[in-house]
Write a protein that holds these residues in place. Structure first.
Motif, PDB file in Angstrom:
ATOM      1  N   ALA A  26       0.837  -1.207   0.000  1.00  0.00           N
ATOM      2  CA  ALA A  26       0.000   0.000   0.000  1.00  0.00           C
ATOM      3  C   ALA A  26       0.868   1.252   0.000  1.00  0.00           C
ATOM      4  CB  ALA A  26      -0.920  -0.005   1.218  1.00  0.00           C
ATOM      5  N   TYR A  27       0.370   2.264  -0.703  1.00  0.00           N
ATOM      6  CA  TYR A  27       1.110   3.516  -0.818  1.00  0.00           C
ATOM      7  C   TYR A  27       0.168   4.704  -0.926  1.00  0.00           C
ATOM      8  CZ  TYR A  27      -0.044   3.252  -5.820  1.00  0.00           C
ATOM      9  OH  TYR A  27      -0.717   3.174  -7.025  1.00  0.00           O
ATOM     10  N   ALA A  34       6.250  14.447  -6.121  1.00  0.00           N
ATOM     11  CA  ALA A  34       6.636  13.289  -6.943  1.00  0.00           C
ATOM     12  C   ALA A  34       7.258  12.197  -6.085  1.00  0.00           C
ATOM     13  CB  ALA A  34       7.560  13.698  -8.084  1.00  0.00           C
ATOM     14  N   GLN A  35       6.622  11.928  -4.948  1.00  0.00           N
ATOM     15  CA  GLN A  35       7.086  10.885  -4.041  1.00  0.00           C
ATOM     16  C   GLN A  35       5.959   9.895  -3.787  1.00  0.00           C
ATOM     17  OE1 GLN A  35       8.338  13.102  -0.586  1.00  0.00           O
ATOM     18  NE2 GLN A  35      10.315  13.593  -1.487  1.00  0.00           N
ATOM     19  N   ARG A  36       6.328   8.626  -3.683  1.00  0.00           N
ATOM     20  CA  ARG A  36       5.370   7.573  -3.335  1.00  0.00           C
ATOM     21  C   ARG A  36       5.757   7.047  -1.960  1.00  0.00           C
ATOM     22  NH1 ARG A  36       4.038   3.855  -8.011  1.00  0.00           N
ATOM     23  NH2 ARG A  36       2.483   5.485  -8.307  1.00  0.00           N
ATOM     24  N   ILE A  37       4.827   7.159  -1.020  1.00  0.00           N
ATOM     25  CA  ILE A  37       5.059   6.760   0.365  1.00  0.00           C
ATOM     26  C   ILE A  37       4.489   5.355   0.567  1.00  0.00           C
ATOM     27  CG2 ILE A  37       4.691   7.365   2.785  1.00  0.00           C
ATOM     28  CD1 ILE A  37       3.929  10.247   1.668  1.00  0.00           C
ATOM     29  N   PHE A  38       5.357   4.366   0.745  1.00  0.00           N
ATOM     30  CA  PHE A  38       4.914   2.996   1.023  1.00  0.00           C
ATOM     31  C   PHE A  38       4.737   2.849   2.526  1.00  0.00           C
ATOM     32  CE2 PHE A  38       6.779   2.456  -3.143  1.00  0.00           C
ATOM     33  CZ  PHE A  38       5.905   1.560  -3.748  1.00  0.00           C
ATOM     34  N   TYR A  39       3.532   2.456   2.959  1.00  0.00           N
ATOM     35  CA  TYR A  39       3.271   2.390   4.396  1.00  0.00           C
ATOM     36  C   TYR A  39       2.841   1.023   4.914  1.00  0.00           C
ATOM     37  CZ  TYR A  39      -1.674   2.907   3.132  1.00  0.00           C
ATOM     38  OH  TYR A  39      -2.920   2.724   2.584  1.00  0.00           O
ATOM     39  N   HIS A  40       2.543   0.072   4.035  1.00  0.00           N
ATOM     40  CA  HIS A  40       2.124  -1.245   4.530  1.00  0.00           C
ATOM     41  C   HIS A  40       2.284  -2.289   3.429  1.00  0.00           C
ATOM     42  CE1 HIS A  40      -0.002  -4.185   6.941  1.00  0.00           C
ATOM     43  NE2 HIS A  40      -0.798  -4.436   5.934  1.00  0.00           N
ATOM     44  N   THR A  41       2.886  -3.418   3.785  1.00  0.00           N
ATOM     45  CA  THR A  41       3.017  -4.551   2.862  1.00  0.00           C
ATOM     46  C   THR A  41       2.585  -5.802   3.602  1.00  0.00           C
ATOM     47  OG1 THR A  41       4.896  -3.494   1.763  1.00  0.00           O
ATOM     48  CG2 THR A  41       4.623  -5.854   1.399  1.00  0.00           C
ATOM     49  N   GLU A  42       1.802  -6.628   2.921  1.00  0.00           N
ATOM     50  CA  GLU A  42       1.403  -7.894   3.535  1.00  0.00           C
ATOM     51  C   GLU A  42       1.104  -8.942   2.469  1.00  0.00           C
ATOM     52  OE1 GLU A  42      -2.924  -8.449   4.944  1.00  0.00           O
ATOM     53  OE2 GLU A  42      -2.556  -6.317   5.212  1.00  0.00           O
ATOM     54  N   ALA A  53       6.635 -11.643  -0.908  1.00  0.00           N
ATOM     55  CA  ALA A  53       6.717 -10.241  -0.489  1.00  0.00           C
ATOM     56  C   ALA A  53       7.870  -9.544  -1.203  1.00  0.00           C
ATOM     57  CB  ALA A  53       6.862 -10.129   1.022  1.00  0.00           C
ATOM     58  N   GLY A  54       8.982 -10.242  -1.357  1.00  0.00           N
ATOM     59  CA  GLY A  54      10.127  -9.677  -2.062  1.00  0.00           C
ATOM     60  C   GLY A  54       9.840  -9.442  -3.531  1.00  0.00           C
ATOM     61  N   VAL A  55       9.136 -10.369  -4.151  1.00  0.00           N
ATOM     62  CA  VAL A  55       8.749 -10.213  -5.559  1.00  0.00           C
ATOM     63  C   VAL A  55       7.822  -9.005  -5.710  1.00  0.00           C
ATOM     64  CG1 VAL A  55       7.503 -11.316  -7.474  1.00  0.00           C
ATOM     65  CG2 VAL A  55       9.066 -12.666  -6.057  1.00  0.00           C
ATOM     66  N   LEU A  56       6.868  -8.891  -4.809  1.00  0.00           N
ATOM     67  CA  LEU A  56       5.936  -7.762  -4.822  1.00  0.00           C
ATOM     68  C   LEU A  56       6.678  -6.451  -4.605  1.00  0.00           C
ATOM     69  CD1 LEU A  56       3.064  -6.560  -4.810  1.00  0.00           C
ATOM     70  CD2 LEU A  56       2.912  -7.194  -2.387  1.00  0.00           C
ATOM     71  N   ALA A  57       7.557  -6.415  -3.621  1.00  0.00           N
ATOM     72  CA  ALA A  57       8.311  -5.193  -3.333  1.00  0.00           C
ATOM     73  C   ALA A  57       9.155  -4.781  -4.531  1.00  0.00           C
ATOM     74  CB  ALA A  57       9.195  -5.391  -2.105  1.00  0.00           C
ATOM     75  N   CYS A  75       6.833   1.754   5.565  1.00  0.00           N
ATOM     76  CA  CYS A  75       6.555   0.341   5.844  1.00  0.00           C
ATOM     77  C   CYS A  75       7.824  -0.377   6.302  1.00  0.00           C
ATOM     78  CB  CYS A  75       6.013  -0.318   4.575  1.00  0.00           C
ATOM     79  SG  CYS A  75       5.992  -2.118   4.601  1.00  0.00           S
ATOM     80  N   PRO A  76       7.776  -1.086   7.429  1.00  0.00           N
ATOM     81  CA  PRO A  76       8.964  -1.809   7.908  1.00  0.00           C
ATOM     82  C   PRO A  76       9.518  -2.814   6.884  1.00  0.00           C
ATOM     83  CG  PRO A  76       7.315  -1.706   9.635  1.00  0.00           C
ATOM     84  CD  PRO A  76       6.663  -1.175   8.383  1.00  0.00           C
ATOM     85  N   TYR A  77       8.636  -3.498   6.174  1.00  0.00           N
ATOM     86  CA  TYR A  77       9.127  -4.472   5.194  1.00  0.00           C
ATOM     87  C   TYR A  77       9.876  -3.777   4.059  1.00  0.00           C
ATOM     88  CZ  TYR A  77       9.797  -8.189   1.948  1.00  0.00           C
ATOM     89  OH  TYR A  77      10.404  -9.082   1.104  1.00  0.00           O
ATOM     90  N   ILE A  78       9.322  -2.704   3.537  1.00  0.00           N
ATOM     91  CA  ILE A  78       9.979  -1.973   2.446  1.00  0.00           C
ATOM     92  C   ILE A  78      11.313  -1.403   2.932  1.00  0.00           C
ATOM     93  CG2 ILE A  78       9.813   0.012   0.876  1.00  0.00           C
ATOM     94  CD1 ILE A  78       8.030  -2.319  -0.014  1.00  0.00           C
ATOM     95  N   LYS A  79      11.338  -0.873   4.149  1.00  0.00           N
ATOM     96  CA  LYS A  79      12.602  -0.365   4.713  1.00  0.00           C
ATOM     97  C   LYS A  79      13.662  -1.463   4.725  1.00  0.00           C
ATOM     98  CE  LYS A  79      10.955   3.134   7.947  1.00  0.00           C
ATOM     99  NZ  LYS A  79      10.896   3.512   9.362  1.00  0.00           N
ATOM    100  N   LYS A  80      13.289  -2.635   5.225  1.00  0.00           N
ATOM    101  CA  LYS A  80      14.218  -3.758   5.311  1.00  0.00           C
ATOM    102  C   LYS A  80      14.656  -4.204   3.915  1.00  0.00           C
ATOM    103  CE  LYS A  80      14.665  -8.382   7.238  1.00  0.00           C
ATOM    104  NZ  LYS A  80      14.004  -9.460   7.973  1.00  0.00           N
ATOM    105  N   TYR A  81      13.722  -4.282   2.993  1.00  0.00           N
ATOM    106  CA  TYR A  81      14.027  -4.681   1.623  1.00  0.00           C
ATOM    107  C   TYR A  81      15.064  -3.734   1.022  1.00  0.00           C
ATOM    108  CZ  TYR A  81      13.361  -6.133  -3.214  1.00  0.00           C
ATOM    109  OH  TYR A  81      13.575  -6.597  -4.491  1.00  0.00           O
ATOM    110  N   LEU A  82      14.886  -2.439   1.234  1.00  0.00           N
ATOM    111  CA  LEU A  82      15.798  -1.445   0.675  1.00  0.00           C
ATOM    112  C   LEU A  82      17.208  -1.551   1.250  1.00  0.00           C
ATOM    113  CD1 LEU A  82      13.359   1.583   0.483  1.00  0.00           C
ATOM    114  CD2 LEU A  82      14.369   0.362  -1.463  1.00  0.00           C
TER     115      LEU A  82
END
Length: 113
Positions: A26-27, A34-42, A53-57, A75-82
């Protein structure tokens, strides 16, 4: 077979198994910057442990960068992925209180609908 689509009306990238949404990233787009804020991944629990989740991210972030938008990882998941995928570093903007306010306002508007 799973597919991923951007659903801007719902503010999310959706991971689908056939026609069923089984995951989302979700964003909120900050139109003024011109920014996209990702706040939740599940990912639905029954699909967990498959790396989806990695494929989606990856697709969500790739499409965001291709659209000329910066990534704001709330989003904690997106932060970790990055942290593991440094190739996005030039497109990442650190979250600020203003970004969190944009997310809160967007979620509040959705609840009122």
């Amino acid at each position: 077979m799973t597919t991923i689509r951007n659903n801007p009306e719902r503010g999310r990238f959706e991971l689908l198994d056939a026609d069923t949404v089984i995951g989302k990233a979700a964003y909120v787009d900050d139109a003024g910057s011109a920014q996209r804020i990702f706040y939740h991944t599940e990912i639905n629990e029954e699909y967990g442990g498959r790396g989806l989740a990695g494929v989606l991210a990856a697709q969500a972030l790739d499409e965001t960068v291709a659209a000329g938008l910066s990534i704001v990882p709330v989003c904690p998941y997106i932060k970790k992925y990055l942290t593991k995928h440094r190739g996005y570093a030039a497109s990442v903007v650190a979250p600020t209180p203003a970004h969190l306010e944009i997310v809160r306002d967007s979620l509040a508007q959705r609840v009122r609908r």
